[in-house]
Design a protein around this motif. Structure first.
Motif: not given
Length: 920
Positions: A641-662
């Motif tokens: 609930g306190s997360l305000r900045q999502l900084n994933l710069a440079g992380v290779r966003m595979t379909p699985l990682k996109c699914t995880v974040v979403a």
């Protein structure tokens, strides 16, 4: 492998009301068996509906063994690869009943192998081969599951009844069993589930297939060749149960050696990973043949290099796990599927219904025994940060607490049947003679299982529990006696003792609570270790361990010797999820709901304290992956609930990682100040997956992702969404082109939140700028537009500048680094200064004879993109800017302005030197 008691009636088809002819009945029996044995477990169906055993099966190596070899004492840990018997070549399924070396007929074959060598799959394949006419030596095949038969207990039934109950189509042809002779094949799978007694005093002789006996007695008489003496029999078993059949009743022993040849491993992977329904990417996008081939080639190279993965894939079960993991990492993820659920399903496939020793009264689950022993070794390795174990280490964990002969017997069974499933000899140089867990992640899974099952207890906990149990057993009686005595005798000490009896259990539970807090603390500290901050994320690490690419990157100059156990906390969270607890309970490893709840509360308290710190992108993804494994939205919403900045710069966003974040952040309610996904190799499918997260973002950074015109369709839909709250959108360094801008302007026309848009270096050209100029007035909120470095010429730039001047809200327009003449640059400066309150146009580092207030912005963009932009083109633009600075410095007498211009000249020369150009 678990078979049902009989085929579902719905699958029998028409014609059961009439008597079937023998040939017709057998053909119907083939069809029913084929349908039943083609049905896949739920865990297998994740590979797609077209996956079939016939299309991907690779026979494991089967080597003939002699009775003398079976009597040979096992190695201490039963882990070494036993050398094949000399002169005995591998056996094919079709050769199992060939005459032996002496020319004698073989009627009974016993196939044995440790857990994971492929016994169940081999039997399934053999049955399907017979159904499809590939075993012509047998006219009739009747398979039985010994686990199924053991569930009947001593209840008497005849052989004919057992067959008729399970295979109704054979009911009218049972008298033909006697006449079938050697062309009748019985298959008894999983003999370890039955306790056979070949003594005449224990099992009497019986030759009549219609006489009722206990199922075990029927099998004994079939093996004695007293009942249906001409019938052929195939038995599969674990090594510990081989001795339950006297060798005089066995014509051939076959040891299932798994995939001892790496060529078999590579063939399995090639067939499995190229299945049609294993090819799809997220959003229904199919992986190209080149991508699939690349995956198989990388895996094959790793196997050829004799890495540890080849030792793991000696067991066909681990080949399945490798494919399931690659499918999880590279294919669309079914709803609710997690890495923990894959490992739990893997153990369920191999250990479901398996007892350690069916002859032992305790009926201990094989998986429960493994969790206690192998889990202890795994956790001690994690806590001491080691993955290599000596023989003393292994023996110490296996023999801990063993005191009775029965316990030593159980240990002997586990060593013979299952130890090789969990541990393998290390083949890495420098560590020969040690043992490792078959795959690295299995160590972390078992360590997590050991913890969540509550098997790790300190001395204080053990003593407290024993005292609490003792007090609990006698406390009520003593309390009653003390209550009576307190009324009769004025003893003040008695009420004190009475209250003390109530306190002892409370002290025990307080000790347990402190232990949960300590476990949660250790898990959270492992998750947020600063030493791991610059590693790859855990998903990339897992892919690297399978495919053999470079391992985790370290921020130190020298690689660290410290082992990384970042999956351990992920598995702890995953094992507490409801789905995994249900499956574990089926394996004899129940986790009580109250214990899971209290463990989760302890973890939440620790995460609440340590989880607020700013994490590097890869560690932040690991944190989100923990929540994904836990599968508890309420828990995640409270912790994040306190997360305000999502900084994933440079992380290779595979379909699985996109699914995880979403999955973790898509359902949250609070806004995200910034979502930075720069240089993440995103594609349009990833944008669609992440849209729920984008809708919560105020600043959205998507620069350096190679997004093309197709992605602009999804960006348009995002901007037009009624819940969109994006105020800043950075799309720089993506090849959007004019075709993409044509879609973007549609989104701009209907959007009411966007104020800052960066299209820096997006290949717009003249056409793109002219489109923006024509459509800019359809948006009334935009305040800043950056179209620098887009190869646009004078006409398009002037048109956009004029549209910007007339825009009601636009304040700043970036046009530097475009192909503009000096006359155009001057006209743009004049245009920006003619109208009060109109948009300011930035085209150079100077404004007249003064330094532009945006000079640091321009040079900052150059510095950030120095390695990705065309160096010759950037050098040319910098030289023009340098000439402009020198010209303006010569045209002013103001010493303050000269000093500022000299300072900026120095910055430009420094950039030119980095580009390899002259600094002066």
């Amino acid at each position: 492998m678990r078979w049902g008691c009989h085929l579902p009636r719905a699958s029998w088809g028409p014609g059961l009301g009439r008597v079937l002819q023998p040939a017709e009945a057998i053909q119907r029996h083939r069809q029913n068996l084929a349908e039943w044995f083609s049905r896949l477990p739920r865990e297998e169906r994740q590979f797609g509906p077209t996956f079939a055993l016939d299309t991907v099966h690779v026979d494991p190596v089967i080597r003939e063994s002699s009775p003398d070899e079976l009597l040979r004492p096992l190695a201490e840990l039963a882990l070494e690869h036993q050398p094949p018997s000399a002169g005995l070549p591998p056996l094919a399924l079709s050769q199992l009943f060939d005459p032996d070396a002496s020319g004698r007929r073989v009627q009974t074959v016993v196939l044995y192998g440790t857990v994971g060598t492929g016994k169940s799959t081999l039997v399934r394949k053999m049955v399907l081969d017979w159904c499809h006419g590939r075993l012509p030596a047998f006219k009739l095949l009747i398979p039985f599951s010994c686990e199924d038969l053991s569930s009947l207990g001593p209840a008497p039934a005849s052989l004919c009844q057992l067959v008729a109950q399970r295979y109704t189509t054979l009911k009218e042809t049972l008298p033909l069993m006697t006449a079938a002779g050697s062309r009748l094949l019985f298959v008894f799978h999983g003999l370890e589930h039955l306790n056979l007694d070949f003594r005449l005093a224990g099992t009497g002789l019986c030759s009549d297939p219609e006489e009722s006996e206990a199922p075990a007695a029927i099998i004994v008489n079939l093996l004695r060749k007293y009942m249906l003496p001409e019938a052929s029999i195939l038995v599969t078993t674990r090594p510990s149960a081989i001795g339950r059949i006297p060798s005089k009743y066995v014509g051939r022993y076959g040891k299932i050696c798994g995939f001892s040849d790496t060529n078999l491993q590579k063939l399995y992977f090639q067939l499995r990973l190229n299945q049609p329904d294993c090819r799809h990417g997220a959003g229904g996008v199919s992986a190209t043949p080149a991508q699939r081939d690349h995956l198989v080639q990388m895996l094959s190279r790793n196997l050829e290099g004799h890495h540890q993965i080849a030792a793991a894939c000696f067991l066909p079960s681990y080949c399945w796990l490798v494919c399931a993991t690659l499918h999880f990492l590279h294919a669309p993820t079914p709803a609710g599927q997690t890495l923990t659920s894959i490992y739990t399903s893997f153990l369920h496939l191999n250990f479901s219904g398996e007892m350690l020793d069916s002859t032992d009264p305790s009926k201990l689950s094989l998986m429960a025994y493994a969790a206690r022993t192998m889990g202890k070794l795994a956790y001690e390795g994690v806590s001491s940060r080691k993955t290599y174990f000596s023989e003393e280490d292994v023996r110490g964990c296996l023999e801990a607490g063993i005191q009775t002969e029965e316990e030593f017997q159980l240990l002997h069974v586990f060593r013979r049947d299952a130890l090789r499933f969990f541990l393998a000899p290390c083949v890495e140089p420098g560590h020969l003679g040690t043992f490792v867990f078959t795959v690295p992640a299995m160590q972390e899974y078992l360590a997590a299982l050991y913890i969540v099952l509550g098997l790790r207890k300190t001395t204080l906990q053990r003593v407290s529990k024993e005292v609490a149990e003792l007090v609990g057993r006698v406390g009520e009686d003593i309390s009653l006696v003390l209550g009576i005595m307190a009324k009769l005798l004025p003893l003040r000490a008695l009420p004190l003792l009475f209250n003390l009896l109530k306190v002892v259990p409370r002290v025990f539970w307080r000790v347990v609570g402190k232990s949960r807090e300590a476990v949660a603390q250790a898990m959270v500290l492992e998750m947020f270790r600063e030493e791991d901050y610059y590693n790859d994320d855990v998903l990339d690490q897992m892919g690297a361990s399978i495919l053999g690419v470079e391992g985790p990157r370290c921020h130190l100059d020298e690689p660290t010797e410290d082992e990384v156990f970042e999956l351990f906390p992920m598995f702890m969270g995953g094992l507490l999820s409801a789905h995994n607890r249900v499956v574990l309970a089926q394996l004899g490893c129940p986790i009580k709901t109250l214990d899971a709840l209290e463990n989760a509360q302890a973890i939440k308290r620790k995460l609440g304290k340590l989880g607020r710190q700013v994490l590097p992108p890869s560690e932040l993804l690991d944190h989100l992956f923990f929540h994904y494994e836990f599968q508890n939205q309420r828990f995640s919403a409270e912790v994040l609930g306190s997360l305000r900045q999502l900084n994933l710069a440079g992380v290779r966003m595979t379909p699985l990682k996109c699914t995880v974040v979403a999955a973790v952040l898509g359902s949250g309610r609070h806004a995200l100040d910034e979502v930075n996904l720069a240089s993440c190799q995103l594609d349009p499918a990833g944008l669609r997956t992440l849209r729920p997260v984008f809708l919560r973002a105020q600043k959205l950074g998507l620069q350096l992702n190679s997004l093309g015109p197709e992605a602009c369709r999804d960006l348009r839909d995002l901007l037009l969404h009624d819940q969109c709250q994006v105020t800043t959108l950075r799309l720089s360094n993506n090849p959007l082109t004019a075709a993409g801008v044509a879609l973007l302007v549609e989104g701009l026309a209907g959007n009411t939140s966007l104020k800052h848009l960066s299209l820096l270096h997006t290949g717009l050209g003249d056409e793109g700028l002219e489109l923006l100029a024509a459509q800019l007035d359809r948006n009334q909120q935009l305040q800043e537009l950056n179209v620098a470095y887009n190869g646009a010429g004078d006409t398009a730039a002037l048109a956009l500048a004029k549209a910007a001047r007339e825009h009601p809200s636009l304040e700043l327009l970036h046009l530097y680094f475009n192909e503009l003449s000096s006359e155009c640059r001057q006209a743009l400066r004049d245009l920006g200064s003619t109208t009060e309150g109109s948009a300011q146009v930035v085209v150079s580092l100077t404004e007249g004879t003064a330094v532009s207030e945006y000079w640091s912005v321009i040079l900052g963009e150059v510095q950030r993109n120095l390695n990705s932009w065309d160096r010759g083109r950037v050098r040319r633009h910098l030289e023009l800017l340098l000439w402009d600075l020198e010209d303006n410095r010569g045209g002013t007498l103001n010493p303050w302005r000269k000093a500022q211009l000299l300072r900026v000249e120095g910055e430009v020369r420094a950039l030119l030197e980095q580009l390899g150009g002259p600094g002066s």
